[in-house]
Design an enzyme around this catalytic site. Structure first.
Site, PDB file in Angstrom:
ATOM      1  N   GLY A  71       0.462   8.888  33.015  1.00 25.95           N
ATOM      2  CA  GLY A  71       0.382   7.489  33.434  1.00 25.95           C
ATOM      3  C   GLY A  71      -0.895   6.802  32.990  1.00 25.95           C
ATOM      4  O   GLY A  71      -0.866   5.636  32.554  1.00 25.95           O
ATOM      5  N   ALA A  72      -2.010   7.504  33.083  1.00 29.02           N
ATOM      6  CA  ALA A  72      -3.290   6.879  32.720  1.00 29.02           C
ATOM      7  C   ALA A  72      -3.330   6.584  31.224  1.00 29.02           C
ATOM      8  O   ALA A  72      -3.767   5.505  30.796  1.00 29.02           O
ATOM      9  CB  ALA A  72      -4.445   7.783  33.127  1.00 29.02           C
ATOM     10  N   GLY A  76     -15.264   8.732  34.316  1.00 29.53           N
ATOM     11  CA  GLY A  76     -14.489   7.503  34.440  1.00 29.53           C
ATOM     12  C   GLY A  76     -14.831   6.639  35.641  1.00 29.53           C
ATOM     13  O   GLY A  76     -14.054   5.747  36.002  1.00 29.53           O
ATOM     14  N   ASN A  85      -1.144  15.801  23.229  1.00 31.55           N
ATOM     15  CA  ASN A  85      -0.806  16.214  24.594  1.00 31.55           C
ATOM     16  C   ASN A  85      -0.339  17.655  24.605  1.00 31.55           C
ATOM     17  O   ASN A  85       0.182  18.165  23.612  1.00 31.55           O
ATOM     18  CB  ASN A  85       0.300  15.296  25.160  1.00 31.55           C
ATOM     19  CG  ASN A  85       0.415  15.408  26.663  1.00 31.55           C
ATOM     20  OD1 ASN A  85      -0.607  15.369  27.363  1.00 31.55           O
ATOM     21  ND2 ASN A  85       1.624  15.549  27.173  1.00 31.55           N
ATOM     22  N   ARG A  86      -0.568  18.317  25.763  1.00 34.33           N
ATOM     23  CA  ARG A  86      -0.131  19.706  25.940  1.00 34.33           C
ATOM     24  C   ARG A  86       1.354  19.817  25.601  1.00 34.33           C
ATOM     25  O   ARG A  86       1.756  20.656  24.829  1.00 34.33           O
ATOM     26  CB  ARG A  86      -0.410  20.122  27.390  1.00 34.33           C
ATOM     27  CG  ARG A  86      -0.078  21.527  27.713  1.00 34.33           C
ATOM     28  CD  ARG A  86      -0.571  21.866  29.099  1.00 34.33           C
ATOM     29  NE  ARG A  86      -0.020  20.981  30.135  1.00 34.33           N
ATOM     30  CZ  ARG A  86      -0.283  21.077  31.419  1.00 34.33           C
ATOM     31  NH1 ARG A  86      -1.111  22.010  31.851  1.00 34.33           N
ATOM     32  NH2 ARG A  86       0.251  20.256  32.296  1.00 34.33           N
ATOM     33  N   LYS A 104       2.974   3.925  40.622  1.00 30.30           N
ATOM     34  CA  LYS A 104       2.759   2.868  39.621  1.00 30.30           C
ATOM     35  C   LYS A 104       4.066   2.471  38.916  1.00 30.30           C
ATOM     36  O   LYS A 104       4.247   1.315  38.553  1.00 30.30           O
ATOM     37  CB  LYS A 104       1.708   3.306  38.597  1.00 30.30           C
ATOM     38  CG  LYS A 104       0.293   3.367  39.178  1.00 30.30           C
ATOM     39  CD  LYS A 104      -0.732   3.744  38.110  1.00 30.30           C
ATOM     40  CE  LYS A 104      -2.128   3.830  38.715  1.00 30.30           C
ATOM     41  NZ  LYS A 104      -3.155   4.150  37.706  1.00 30.30           N
ATOM     42  N   ARG A 115     -11.426   5.600  46.592  1.00 30.73           N
ATOM     43  CA  ARG A 115     -12.717   4.887  46.652  1.00 30.73           C
ATOM     44  C   ARG A 115     -12.513   3.374  46.652  1.00 30.73           C
ATOM     45  O   ARG A 115     -13.486   2.624  46.696  1.00 30.73           O
ATOM     46  CB  ARG A 115     -13.577   5.248  45.439  1.00 30.73           C
ATOM     47  CG  ARG A 115     -13.761   6.741  45.232  1.00 30.73           C
ATOM     48  CD  ARG A 115     -14.818   7.289  46.140  1.00 30.73           C
ATOM     49  NE  ARG A 115     -14.825   8.752  46.088  1.00 30.73           N
ATOM     50  CZ  ARG A 115     -15.688   9.499  46.754  1.00 30.73           C
ATOM     51  NH1 ARG A 115     -16.593   8.937  47.532  1.00 30.73           N
ATOM     52  NH2 ARG A 115     -15.646  10.795  46.666  1.00 30.73           N
TER      53      ARG A 115
HETATM   54  P1  NAP Z   1      -0.386  12.325  35.103  1.00 35.90           P
HETATM   55  O1  NAP Z   1       0.555  11.214  34.832  1.00 35.90           O
HETATM   56  O2  NAP Z   1      -0.033  13.377  36.077  1.00 35.90           O
HETATM   57  O3  NAP Z   1      -0.650  13.036  33.656  1.00 35.90           O
HETATM   58  C1  NAP Z   1      -1.445  14.184  33.573  1.00 35.90           C
HETATM   59  C2  NAP Z   1      -1.807  14.459  32.105  1.00 35.90           C
HETATM   60  O4  NAP Z   1      -2.719  15.567  32.075  1.00 35.90           O
HETATM   61  C3  NAP Z   1      -0.625  14.863  31.228  1.00 35.90           C
HETATM   62  O5  NAP Z   1      -0.855  14.394  29.913  1.00 35.90           O
HETATM   63  C4  NAP Z   1      -0.693  16.398  31.274  1.00 35.90           C
HETATM   64  O6  NAP Z   1      -0.115  17.033  30.153  1.00 35.90           O
HETATM   65  C5  NAP Z   1      -2.185  16.591  31.228  1.00 35.90           C
HETATM   66  N1  NAP Z   1      -2.675  17.878  31.758  1.00 35.90           N
HETATM   67  C6  NAP Z   1      -2.715  18.275  33.046  1.00 35.90           C
HETATM   68  N2  NAP Z   1      -3.313  19.486  33.142  1.00 35.90           N
HETATM   69  C7  NAP Z   1      -3.653  19.846  31.881  1.00 35.90           C
HETATM   70  C8  NAP Z   1      -4.292  20.982  31.324  1.00 35.90           C
HETATM   71  N3  NAP Z   1      -4.687  22.008  32.084  1.00 35.90           N
HETATM   72  N4  NAP Z   1      -4.513  21.027  29.980  1.00 35.90           N
HETATM   73  C9  NAP Z   1      -4.098  20.017  29.197  1.00 35.90           C
HETATM   74  N5  NAP Z   1      -3.473  18.889  29.666  1.00 35.90           N
HETATM   75  C10 NAP Z   1      -3.253  18.825  30.985  1.00 35.90           C
HETATM   76  O7  NAP Z   1      -1.806  11.797  35.553  1.00 35.90           O
HETATM   77  P2  NAP Z   1      -2.476  10.396  35.130  1.00 35.90           P
HETATM   78  O8  NAP Z   1      -2.053   9.324  36.057  1.00 35.90           O
HETATM   79  O9  NAP Z   1      -2.243  10.192  33.680  1.00 35.90           O
HETATM   80  O10 NAP Z   1      -4.019  10.659  35.429  1.00 35.90           O
HETATM   81  C11 NAP Z   1      -4.800  11.515  34.598  1.00 35.90           C
HETATM   82  C12 NAP Z   1      -6.213  11.550  35.156  1.00 35.90           C
HETATM   83  O11 NAP Z   1      -6.848  10.293  34.950  1.00 35.90           O
HETATM   84  C13 NAP Z   1      -6.225  11.811  36.670  1.00 35.90           C
HETATM   85  O12 NAP Z   1      -7.108  12.867  36.930  1.00 35.90           O
HETATM   86  C14 NAP Z   1      -6.739  10.517  37.279  1.00 35.90           C
HETATM   87  O13 NAP Z   1      -7.586  10.752  38.376  1.00 35.90           O
HETATM   88  C15 NAP Z   1      -7.522   9.898  36.130  1.00 35.90           C
HETATM   89  N6  NAP Z   1      -7.537   8.415  36.183  1.00 35.90           N
HETATM   90  C16 NAP Z   1      -8.755   7.796  36.255  1.00 35.90           C
HETATM   91  C17 NAP Z   1      -8.794   6.408  36.281  1.00 35.90           C
HETATM   92  C18 NAP Z   1     -10.127   5.729  36.368  1.00 35.90           C
HETATM   93  O14 NAP Z   1     -10.167   4.531  36.702  1.00 35.90           O
HETATM   94  N7  NAP Z   1     -11.203   6.405  36.041  1.00 35.90           N
HETATM   95  C19 NAP Z   1      -7.611   5.643  36.230  1.00 35.90           C
HETATM   96  C20 NAP Z   1      -6.398   6.316  36.139  1.00 35.90           C
HETATM   97  C21 NAP Z   1      -6.359   7.712  36.117  1.00 35.90           C
HETATM   98  P3  NAP Z   1       1.472  17.383  30.112  1.00 35.90           P
HETATM   99  O15 NAP Z   1       2.182  16.070  29.882  1.00 35.90           O
HETATM  100  O16 NAP Z   1       1.594  18.290  28.946  1.00 35.90           O
HETATM  101  O17 NAP Z   1       1.812  18.006  31.432  1.00 35.90           O
END
Ligand code: NAP
Length: 283
Positions: free
Chosen positions: A132-133, A245, A153-154, A68, A18
């Site tokens: 990462g977030a 978010g 965290n999981r 990132k 977006r």
């Molecule tokens: P990431 O690095 O892939 O991390 C994913 C996280 O989600 C990990 O902590 C993972 O746990 C956990 N997870 C995934 N599936 C799960 C489940 N079924 N049950 C419990 N925990 C689960 O992704 P990220 O970059 O941190 O992004 C996370 C989300 O934030 C994304 O969906 C992204 O779109 C969103 N985001 C939004 C913004 C915004 O501006 N609104 C900015 C950044 C990110 P494990 O470590 O145990 O695998």
């Protein structure tokens, strides 16, 4: 006529982004001539694509998954504090002929919490997720004065690793930070932030022992047309305010826009327009 300032977002996948919509709205609002593209890069070519973009006169790049960390490595040591603490960069730009990096995710979240009148100052915050977030928002929440912050965290070891990393970087905040597995969420929380990607597939993290304190906010970093599964669940369990978010997405973009162009656009009209666009896509 002056040629438009060239910016872009780089990631893979990138079609869903977006960012062009948001930055084009900011440009319209501030009267800036802007061209904002999406760039899909393969893992091995990220550094070369970035170098080429700036060599051709590009002004700023937003960086999204999965780059990132690569952007952080590339812009080191010219990083702002937010990027240094997050070990991740979502905003690249040039100053004095050198590549610089910033991370505006944490600032974006804090700005959106202000919009929701839910400052984290002195609050008990539960952060679910350690990806990462989550990395981008732990230090900003501590620096904003939250009373306590628990990362769950999981895979608990990732939460512990993130806690240790932030404690080393911010020793004065160390005592306010703790970590654990999802089933170690026991307590009363004023702010619960879902930084997992679970909502993308309708999954709600299992934090059965967490309780929402009176007036609590539940915030999902994921955004969607309509409430996410996490928001619905939180409302059922007593959260007074629930939010996705989208506001954070717009606010972090506004911070990038300010870094690149020195202009501070209003976020409210752009958030409203984006929400409308998302809702229209659902119908
Ligand atoms: P990431 O690095 O892939 O991390 C994913 C996280 O989600 C990990 O902590 C993972 O746990 C956990 N997870 C995934 N599936 C799960 C489940 N079924 N049950 C419990 N925990 C689960 O992704 P990220 O970059 O941190 O992004 C996370 C989300 O934030 C994304 O969906 C992204 O779109 C969103 N985001 C939004 C913004 C915004 O501006 N609104 C900015 C950044 C990110 P494990 O470590 O145990 O695998």
């Amino acid at each position: 006529m002056t040629s438009p300032r060239h910016c872009a977002v780089i990631g893979n996948p990138i079609d869903h982004s977006r960012s062009p919509f948001i930055h084009e709205q900011f440009a319209k609002q501030t009267g800036l001539a802007l061209r904002y593209d999406k760039i899909r890069a393969q893992a091995g070519e990220f550094d070369a694509v970035v170098a080429d973009f700036f060599r051709r006169g590009g002004v700023g790049l937003n960086v999204t998954l999965p780059f990132k960390g690569k952007a952080y490595a590339l812009a080191r040591p010219r990083l702002d504090d937010s990027a240094t603490l997050a070990l991740a960069v979502n905003t690249l730009y040039r100053r004095d002929d050198a590549l610089c990096g910033a991370n505006t995710d944490g600032g974006g979240l804090l700005a959106d919490l202000e919009r929701l009148r839910a400052s984290p100052a002195d609050k008990r915050v539960l952060l679910i997720g350690a990806g990462g977030a989550a990395r981008g928002i732990v230090a900003p929440l501590l620096l904003a004065g939250c009373g306590s912050l628990r990362i769950v965290n999981r895979h608990a070891e990732r939460a512990h690793a993130l806690r240790r990393q932030v404690q080393e970087a911010l020793p004065t905040a160390a005592a306010r930070l703790s970590s654990g597995s999802l089933d170690q969420s026991t307590g009363d929380w004023d702010v619960v932030i879902n930084a997992t990607s679970g909502s993308l597939t309708g999954e709600v993290p299992d934090i059965a022992d967490a309780r929402y304190a009176p007036g609590a906010l539940a915030y999902d970093l994921v955004y969607a047309a309509g409430p996410t599964a996490f928001m619905v669940d939180a409302r059922d369990k007593g959260a007074r305010v629930v939010s996705d978010g989208l506001g954070m997405l717009v606010a972090q973009a506004a911070e990038s826009f300010a870094i690149w162009h020195g202009l501070h656009p209003a976020t409210a009209p752009v958030l409203a327009a984006l929400r409308q666009a998302l809702d229209a896509e659902r119908q």
